[in-house]
Structure formats: C-alpha cells, structure tokens
Design an enzyme around this catalytic site. Structure first.
Site, PDB file in Angstrom:
ATOM      1  N   ASN A 244       0.490  -0.869   0.263  1.00 11.99           N
ATOM      2  CA  ASN A 244      -0.113  -0.002   0.307  1.00 11.99           C
ATOM      3  C   ASN A 244       0.638   1.059   0.542  1.00 11.99           C
ATOM      4  OD1 ASN A 244      -3.031  -0.816   0.554  1.00 11.99           O
ATOM      5  ND2 ASN A 244      -1.558  -1.925   1.685  1.00 11.99           N
ATOM      6  N   GLU A 245       1.328   2.143  -1.216  1.00 11.80           N
ATOM      7  CA  GLU A 245       1.951   3.217  -1.323  1.00 11.80           C
ATOM      8  C   GLU A 245       1.456   4.543  -1.191  1.00 11.80           C
ATOM      9  OE1 GLU A 245       5.033   1.217  -1.165  1.00 11.80           O
ATOM     10  OE2 GLU A 245       5.279   1.029  -3.150  1.00 11.80           O
ATOM     11  N   PRO A 246       2.025   5.498  -1.209  1.00 12.93           N
ATOM     12  CA  PRO A 246       1.890   6.118  -0.332  1.00 12.93           C
ATOM     13  C   PRO A 246       0.705   7.039  -1.602  1.00 12.93           C
ATOM     14  CG  PRO A 246       3.794   6.406  -0.655  1.00 12.93           C
ATOM     15  CD  PRO A 246       3.848   4.708  -1.051  1.00 12.93           C
TER      16      PRO A 246
END
Length: 708
Positions: A244-246
């Site tokens: 879950n990236e930025p």
C-alpha cells in the site's frame, strides 16, 4: 461475515462457534470483560510474557501516547523479566500509538514471536483457528526463525493457523527467489506444520484480465476465514505497509498497484538492479489490514528511523499509509533502538518527561542545544537552557557555563591522533565487505601503519554478489587471452570462458549466478581489496580473506550466522592476538551484512571473556551508510588533506564499485564521496561547537560489552 470498517466498535462480532465472541456483547461490555480477565491474568505467565489484550491498548488518534497512559498490567507485559528471559524493552513516550524500543533485534523478534505464539495457543485451546497476515522481507525473518524454534523445540502447533501473504510482485515466476510465496515457504511455511489448505498467497502469474476477480476472491477468502486475528507488518522507507504505497486510500482492498520509485529502489538489490524490479504488485488493501484485531508493526535499523518518526509522531495522512495505524484499537510498534532513534521520546526525552540526567544524556542535550541555538559550547548561557526546556538540567547541574565546560572537555577528550597509542601493538580490522575497511576507516589505517602498529585486515565475505556481470565477462575474456599469449592451459580457460558466457546469457533477473561466475566475481573483489589495503600501507601477509559460509548464497538473502562462521572468526582472533579490534557498527546497512558480522564477532569475544581470556579493546566504525551522531562519538581521529587523498586513492582501487555500484542504496553519491563528505562533515560539527578545526575526522565508539 466480518465488516471491513477499521474503527473500534464498528465491527460486528462473530458468534462463539465462529470467532469466540458473543454477538450480543457491546464494545463496552467486551472491554469490561477483558479488563476483568486481565486482572486475573496479572499473576500468570500469560501476562508477564506479553499476551495480547484489548484492554492493553489506549487509542490516541489526536493526542500523544505516554507510558503513563498504560495500565500497570500493560507496562508489566513489556518490562517484566520472565523466568525464561527478559524482553529488555521499554515503552516510548510521545507517540500517537503504543511503541516499544528493544535493546536488540533479537529481543524484538523473541517478543513478537511470543505474542503470536500465545495468541495461537489461546485460540487453539478454545478450538478456534488463528488467522495471520504475514509479510516478507528482512525485518520479519528473525521473528519467523523464533516461531520455527518454538514449533520445533516447544511444540507450538500451527495446524489450526490460517495464513495470508500480504503482497506479491506481479508477473514474476513462481520459482523466482523474490516470489513472496516461495520466500515465505523457504523462511517459514516449510519448517512448521501448516496445512497446505491453510496457506493463501496472491498469484503473481494471474492474467491481467483476471486480476480484479482474483483480488476480490482473495478478500472473500480473508472474510470467510473470519478476518485477520493478527497482522504482522514491516514498514517501507516511504511508509508503505504491504504494498500500500503512498496515497493509498484508507478503504482500499486487495488490488493491483504500481510500485513507488522508493520501493523499487529499496528492492533493487534483491533483483540485482532496479531495472529488474517489477513495476506492479498485488497487495492486500488497507481496509482488511486495519480491520485486523491485532497489528504488530516491526522496524529494524537506522535507515527506518526517519519514517518511523513520521509514522508514530506525525499526523495521519495518506502520504504515509502506516500512519493510519494510529487509529487502530490494538496496534503497537516494536522497534530496535536504531529504528527508534529519531523519536522524541528516545532522542530528546527531556522534552516529554522528567529524566535522570546522567553523563550520556547531559552530553546529548547540550549538543542538541548548540544545534538549536547555533552557538558553540562555551557561548551557551542560562537563558539558552531555559528557552529550550532544559530548566531541570540547569537547576541540578548548572550554571550554564559549568555544564558547557563539562561537555566541552568530554568532546575534547574524544580527539585522538594515535588511536592505538604510540607503543607497537597489533590491530585487527574486520571488514564485512571487501571495501568497508578503506571506505570507513582508511585514514585510521594510514595512521595505525604510520605509528608502527602491526595492522591486520580480515575481509569477512567475498562481496561477489556486488559485481556487475560485464565485469565477470571481461575478466574471463582477459584471462583466456592472457593464457593464450603465454601458452598456459588454454583449453581450460576457454571452457571457463564459455561457461561464463552461457551462464550470463541464460540467467534470469534476481536469480543467482553459476558457481564459476561467483568465483570470478569473488576474485575481482579479492584483488581490489588487496590493492586498497596495500595502498594504505598494510602488508600482504596480514590480509585475511575469511569467506564466511553464511554469505555463500549467491543472493542478497543470507544464511543465519552459524558455528562454522564463529569458529573461523575465533581462530583468527586466537592466531593474531590483537590488542585492538575494529568492527563495523553500521546498523544502517540495508542488506544486514554489517549487523550479522558485528553480532558474530561480539558473540565470539563474549565467549572468550566468559572463559576468562583477555579481550582486546573493541572500537566500532560506521560504513558507507551513516555517521555517528556527535553525542555518540568516543574517539575522533583527525585526518589531513594528504590522508584524505590517500584514502580516496585506496577506495578507487575498488574499480567494480567505482562510478556505479550494483547496490548503492538510496544515496546517489559514490562511496568515496560519501566517505569524504561524512569525514569533513564530522570535522565541521566539531568546529561548530567550538572545538579545534580539522580538515576531516573519522569517528568511532567503544564496545561496552553488550549486544548491538
């Protein structure tokens, strides 16, 4: 079916037969019921060894978390010495979610594994399954090893455990070493009694057209299992959890995502180059993770300190997905001291609570005050202390001039032109990689040689995985032509040349090299290390190439340090009988080799000390990744411009690492530039606090006899 809302009190609870709770209970009732159980448990091993509980958590979505917010039972969970061993941890104040700092990564791993083990045992005793969400990577490896030990030696039963892998690279083959399914099997699944039907992993080979339905079914499988009982998480340098990236949405579910550039950069070493890292990955979304009943966030090493601080002390933001854990009813962060180093409760505890002003804390606070005011030590006055919340220090140890003079003398005493003294001694430098010696302490090696000491260097690993393929190809061609020119066994050299050519042509990204290629790459690093050491004045007969077995995997992932490794180290120590030992204390090394090597050396020295044998003075240096903070430095060796020039030339001998290194880390500078900037930067910091001005300084700390 479990609701995926992550807020406390909004998840419907399952019946006793399914999840062990009664539907009719209110959240308030559950908390009261849990509290009563905790009171009974205070006298039991269940509590003193770290069991999970709802009552053991205080939620602070806006305010800060302090140790006083914890009920007594919670503090005892994390500070009590059990009959078996101490977790050696302490709660950290000032964070927005509970956080605990452990003395070592081993302590952290033992504690995390015990939490999981007790949850598994408790639910198994009630006839219930335990659903775990598990990550990959270097951070949880030690926790998995401890769980394996608990299974093999203490009978921890995983037959009623259901596991879900949290993420997977999209498009890589199942036999790729970086495939998360294969990784978890190698490091955990294959060593415990998990049932195959209870292991769930995302499919890296799913067709693009089927990704959406595959992800939906994965979410449904998690829900059908009853949702996560516990999710174990690492944290990326950009704050990702899972993949879950930025800017991931809080309500996101399992999906295909594009990897952030920082994530791909961090994964580059695993794939032997950033260009080989997949652009996309499958990940369990934030919603299922935040709906877990318990969450453990683990972080190790100084390279995680900045993002840990932002996650635990900053605002909740989608820019740092891990910050959403602040809202969770039972999430806690387990950190080693280096990872916790940037938190206010660790780095500046006097800003949050009353402290015991020992020499170490006085030095740290006063040097921090110099930085805040821009003043040299001897220019600080009482008002500077008052304006920066150091009233207590001033009251008990003042006036300002007296405190400043004490710190000035301490820092002045760190300056040492002759780190091993003037009488001839034997010094042994342990270099984890073949270039750490000259990068980290090349100037000090020059000084030791000039002072007439017998200087030995032990190169602990071959460093062969950090050599580009084209360098191995070039050397194979060179040796073949060399042998042809001088009539030396041309047939064998041609055979090797063909093996190299064929092996490199057929090698897939992220896969290990053929043994022949690894030997050539090791030979390249050997010749470079030898040239660099000779350039600073060391003797060839005093260079020791240990080639420790733990490193011989051909990949970034290494074996645990074993008896064969420590036996090699011990034999060298007994043979050389050094008066002084230098080793890498650089815990910011993202690949972990420095940490493993340091732990092995200190383990051997600890054994020798317990046997009553004399122990040499041990000094720790930093590698290419990070320098010691001013308050940590105990010895600073001044370097002249000519010392720096000679050191630079020695680093240049490592041609395979020059211009472009295979594993440069996050810093775009070359290693020689990092070293010079760091040495000059340390000298400038000394100058700023009013100490003598030097061209450059190499910094060291002393080993105090404990684990690092």
């Amino acid at each position: 079916m479990i609701s995926m809302h992550g807020q406390a009190g909004k998840r419907p609870l399952h019946e006793v037969s399914g999840r062990g709770f009664c539907k009719s209970l209110t959240v308030r009732g559950i908390l009261l019921w849990t509290a009563s159980l905790l009171l009974d448990a205070l006298k039991s091993e269940f509590v003193t060894s770290g069991a999970l509980s709802h009552q053991s958590r205080c939620v602070h979505p806006v305010g800060q978390f302090t140790s006083s917010d914890l009920p007594v039972s919670h503090i005892s969970v994390h500070s009590t010495v059990t009959s078996n061993q101490s977790t050696r941890a302490r709660p950290i104040t000032g964070t927005h979610m509970p956080a605990f700092a452990f003395n070592t990564g081993k302590d952290l791993a033992r504690h995390a594994a015990q939490i999981i083990a007790r949850l598994v045992r408790e639910r198994s005793d009630l006839g219930q399954t335990t659903v775990l969400g598990l990550p990959t990577g270097s951070t949880p490896v030690s926790t998995y090893r401890e769980l394996i030990r608990l299974h093999q030696q203490e009978g921890l039963d995983f037959s009623h455990v259901v596991v879900f892998c949290l993420d997977e690279f999209f498009g890589i083959s199942n036999d790729n070493p970086q495939c998360h399914r294969s990784w978890l099997a190698e490091h955990f699944f294959d060593h415990v009694n998990l049932s195959d039907e209870n292991i769930h992993c995302l499919d890296s080979q799913v067709a693009t057209a089927d990704v959406e339905i595959h992800c939906r079914r994965y979410d449904e499988a998690i829900q059908s299992a009853g949702g996560f009982d516990l999710v174990l998480l690492g944290i990326g340098r950009n704050g990702h959890i899972g993949f879950n990236e930025p800017f991931s949405m809080r309500k996101s579910r399992t999906r295909l995502c594009t990897l952030d550039p920082i994530t791909r950069q961090s994964c580059a070493s695993d794939f032997f180059g950033e260009s080989n890292v997949p652009l996309q990955a499958l990940t369990v979304g934030l919603s299922p993770i935040l709906a877990a009943r318990h969450v453990l966030l683990l972080a190790l090493g100084e390279h995680k300190a900045s993002i840990v601080s932002e996650t635990l002390e900053g605002a909740i933001t989608d820019r740092v997905p891990a910050s959403y854990l602040q809202e969770h009813v039972d999430a806690r962060a387990l950190l080693d001291l280096p990872a916790a180093g940037a938190l206010t409760g660790v780095s500046m505890p006097w800003l949050l609570e009353k402290v015991n002003w020992d020499e170490s804390l006085i030095k740290r606070a006063v040097l921090w005050l110099c930085e805040q005011t821009g003043k040299a030590l001897l220019k600080l006055d009482d008002e500077d202390f008052r304006q920066h919340d150091l009233h207590q220090l001033l009251r008990h140890h003042g006036p300002a001039q007296e405190i400043a003079h004490r710190v000035f003398r301490w820092m002045l005493d760190t300056i040492e032109y002759h780190p091993a003294g003037r009488e001839a001694k034997t010094a042994l430098c342990f270099s984890p990689h073949p270039d750490d010696d000259v990068i980290s302490m090349g100037g000090t090696l020059i000084r030791l040689v000039e002072d007439g000491h017998r200087v030995h260097i032990a190169y602990m690993t071959s460093g062969n995985i950090a050599v580009f393929d084209h360098d191995a190809h070039r050397v194979a061609d060179l040796v073949t032509e060399y042998n042809r020119l001088f009539g030396i066994d041309q047939q064998k050299s041609v055979e090797v040349q063909e093996q190299v050519r064929g092996g490199l042509q057929t090698k897939e990204p992220g896969h290990p090299d053929l043994d022949t290629i690894l030997k050539i790459k090791a030979l390249i690093r050997w010749s470079e290390a030898r040239a660099g050491a000779l350039h600073v004045g060391c003797q060839a007969e005093n260079l020791h190439f240990l080639d420790l077995p733990f490193y011989r995997t051909g990949t970034i992932a290494k074996h645990p340090m074993g008896e064969e490794d420590t036996a090699i180290i011990r034999e060298l120590l007994e043979r050389t009988e050094p008066d002084q030992v230098y080793l890498a204390g650089d815990l910011a090394d993202p690949h972990g080799t420095h940490r493993i090597c340091a732990e092995a050396i200190l383990y051997v020295l600890g054994e020798m000390r317990r046997e009553g044998r004399p122990i040499p003075e041990v000094l720790l240096y930093r590698g290419a990744w990070q320098e010691y903070a001013l308050h940590e430095i105990e010895i600073a060796v001044p370097l002249s411009p000519s010392d720096i020039e000679l050191k630079r030339q020695a680093i240049f001998m490592h041609e395979s690492q020059k211009d472009e290194a295979l594993f440069p880390g996050a810093d775009p500078r070359e290693f020689w530039q990092r070293a010079e900037d760091r040495n000059k930067g340390t000298a400038e910091k000394y100058n700023q606090i009013g100490l003598p001005e030097f061209f450059a300084l190499e910094a060291f700390t002393r080993w105090k006899g404990s684990e690092i």
